[in-house]
Scaffold this motif. Structure first.
Motif, PDB file in Angstrom:
ATOM      1  N   UNK A  68      39.070  35.230  38.421  1.00  0.00           N
ATOM      2  CA  UNK A  68      40.217  35.826  37.736  1.00  0.00           C
ATOM      3  C   UNK A  68      40.040  37.337  37.730  1.00  0.00           C
ATOM      4  N   UNK A  69      41.020  38.062  37.238  1.00  0.00           N
ATOM      5  CA  UNK A  69      40.988  39.525  37.218  1.00  0.00           C
ATOM      6  C   UNK A  69      39.663  40.013  36.628  1.00  0.00           C
ATOM      7  N   UNK A  70      39.007  40.898  37.386  1.00  0.00           N
ATOM      8  CA  UNK A  70      37.739  41.473  36.953  1.00  0.00           C
ATOM      9  C   UNK A  70      36.521  40.710  37.425  1.00  0.00           C
ATOM     10  N   UNK A  71      36.695  39.476  37.902  1.00  0.00           N
ATOM     11  CA  UNK A  71      35.568  38.695  38.416  1.00  0.00           C
ATOM     12  C   UNK A  71      35.212  39.165  39.824  1.00  0.00           C
ATOM     13  N   UNK A  72      33.915  39.083  40.151  1.00  0.00           N
ATOM     14  CA  UNK A  72      33.475  39.460  41.485  1.00  0.00           C
ATOM     15  C   UNK A  72      32.486  38.429  42.006  1.00  0.00           C
ATOM     16  N   UNK A  73      32.286  38.466  43.318  1.00  0.00           N
ATOM     17  CA  UNK A  73      31.344  37.551  43.966  1.00  0.00           C
ATOM     18  C   UNK A  73      30.822  38.218  45.235  1.00  0.00           C
ATOM     19  N   UNK A  74      29.569  37.959  45.528  1.00  0.00           N
ATOM     20  CA  UNK A  74      28.982  38.370  46.800  1.00  0.00           C
ATOM     21  C   UNK A  74      28.911  37.123  47.671  1.00  0.00           C
ATOM     22  N   UNK A  75      29.673  37.112  48.749  1.00  0.00           N
ATOM     23  CA  UNK A  75      29.750  35.949  49.633  1.00  0.00           C
ATOM     24  C   UNK A  75      28.794  36.122  50.800  1.00  0.00           C
ATOM     25  N   UNK A  76      28.060  35.067  51.156  1.00  0.00           N
ATOM     26  CA  UNK A  76      27.181  35.152  52.327  1.00  0.00           C
ATOM     27  C   UNK A  76      28.014  35.103  53.611  1.00  0.00           C
ATOM     28  N   UNK A  77      27.372  35.306  54.735  1.00  0.00           N
ATOM     29  CA  UNK A  77      28.041  35.247  56.034  1.00  0.00           C
ATOM     30  C   UNK A  77      28.303  33.789  56.399  1.00  0.00           C
ATOM     31  N   UNK A  78      29.431  33.262  55.942  1.00  0.00           N
ATOM     32  CA  UNK A  78      29.853  31.884  56.198  1.00  0.00           C
ATOM     33  C   UNK A  78      31.363  31.863  56.387  1.00  0.00           C
ATOM     34  N   UNK A  79      31.904  30.709  56.720  1.00  0.00           N
ATOM     35  CA  UNK A  79      33.355  30.543  56.771  1.00  0.00           C
ATOM     36  C   UNK A  79      33.840  30.207  55.372  1.00  0.00           C
ATOM     37  N   UNK A  80      34.849  30.932  54.911  1.00  0.00           N
ATOM     38  CA  UNK A  80      35.439  30.698  53.598  1.00  0.00           C
ATOM     39  C   UNK A  80      36.951  30.622  53.750  1.00  0.00           C
ATOM     40  N   UNK A  81      37.597  30.178  52.699  1.00  0.00           N
ATOM     41  CA  UNK A  81      39.049  30.230  52.640  1.00  0.00           C
ATOM     42  C   UNK A  81      39.429  30.769  51.273  1.00  0.00           C
ATOM     43  N   UNK A  82      40.254  31.818  51.275  1.00  0.00           N
ATOM     44  CA  UNK A  82      40.761  32.381  50.033  1.00  0.00           C
ATOM     45  C   UNK A  82      42.051  31.649  49.694  1.00  0.00           C
ATOM     46  N   UNK A  83      42.073  31.001  48.531  1.00  0.00           N
ATOM     47  CA  UNK A  83      43.201  30.184  48.098  1.00  0.00           C
ATOM     48  C   UNK A  83      43.787  30.777  46.818  1.00  0.00           C
ATOM     49  N   UNK A  84      44.855  31.574  46.919  1.00  0.00           N
ATOM     50  CA  UNK A  84      45.418  32.164  45.706  1.00  0.00           C
ATOM     51  C   UNK A  84      46.139  31.121  44.853  1.00  0.00           C
ATOM     52  N   UNK A  85      45.829  31.112  43.556  1.00  0.00           N
ATOM     53  CA  UNK A  85      46.554  30.272  42.601  1.00  0.00           C
ATOM     54  C   UNK A  85      47.899  30.929  42.321  1.00  0.00           C
ATOM     55  N   UNK A  86      47.889  32.247  42.327  1.00  0.00           N
ATOM     56  CA  UNK A  86      49.077  33.100  42.238  1.00  0.00           C
ATOM     57  C   UNK A  86      48.786  34.281  43.149  1.00  0.00           C
ATOM     58  N   UNK A  87      49.782  35.094  43.495  1.00  0.00           N
ATOM     59  CA  UNK A  87      49.493  36.219  44.393  1.00  0.00           C
ATOM     60  C   UNK A  87      48.295  37.032  43.897  1.00  0.00           C
ATOM     61  N   UNK A  88      47.445  37.415  44.845  1.00  0.00           N
ATOM     62  CA  UNK A  88      46.165  38.054  44.530  1.00  0.00           C
ATOM     63  C   UNK A  88      46.018  39.377  45.260  1.00  0.00           C
TER      64      UNK A  88
END
Length: 95
Positions: A68-88
Motif C-alpha cells: 500500500x502507499x508508503x510500503x516498499x520492497x527489494x525484489x530479487x532478480x526473478x520474474x514477477x508480475x505487478x497486479x494493481x488492486x487499483x491504479x498504482x
C-alpha cells in the motif's frame, strides 16, 4: 547562491507514460504508473515503493506481497508480475 528546482509531481510524471518507467530528472530513480497486470523479468534486483494506489507483487512459487502507499520492497532478480488492486504509481530503482 543557487535557487531550488521547481517541485516535480511524481504521480503526474508517471501518468505521462502509463505502463513504462519514466526517469525522474537528475536522479537514478524512475516512476511508473500501471492500471493492469504488468509482468516483468528482472535481470537485477529492483527496489520499489508505492507512491499511490494498492499493489500486489506476484512472486514465483505462489508467493506474493501486498503493498500500500508508503510500503516498499527489494525484489530479487526473478520474474514477477505487478497486479494493481487499483491504479498504482510506484517509484523504482535498480538495486
Amino acid at each position: 547562491m543557487t535557487s531550488p528546482e521547481a517541485p516535480l509531481n511524481l504521480i503526474g510524471l508517471a501518468r505521462s507514460e502509463p505502463g513504462r518507467p519514466v526517469t525522474v530528472p537528475g536522479t537514478g530513480l524512475a516512476v511508473m504508473a500501471i492500471e493492469s497486470s504488468t509482468p516483468e523479468n528482472l535481470n537485477q534486483p529492483l527496489w520499489v515503493v508505492v507512491v499511490d494506489g494498492d499493489l500486489i507483487v506476484d512472486l514465483p512459487h505462489g508467493d506474493f506481497r501486498h503493498l500500500k502507499v508508503g510500503d516498499s520492497i527489494l525484489l530479487p532478480a526473478v520474474s514477477v508480475s505487478f497486479e494493481p488492486v487499483e491504479p498504482v504509481v510506484m517509484l523504482r530503482q535498480d538495486a
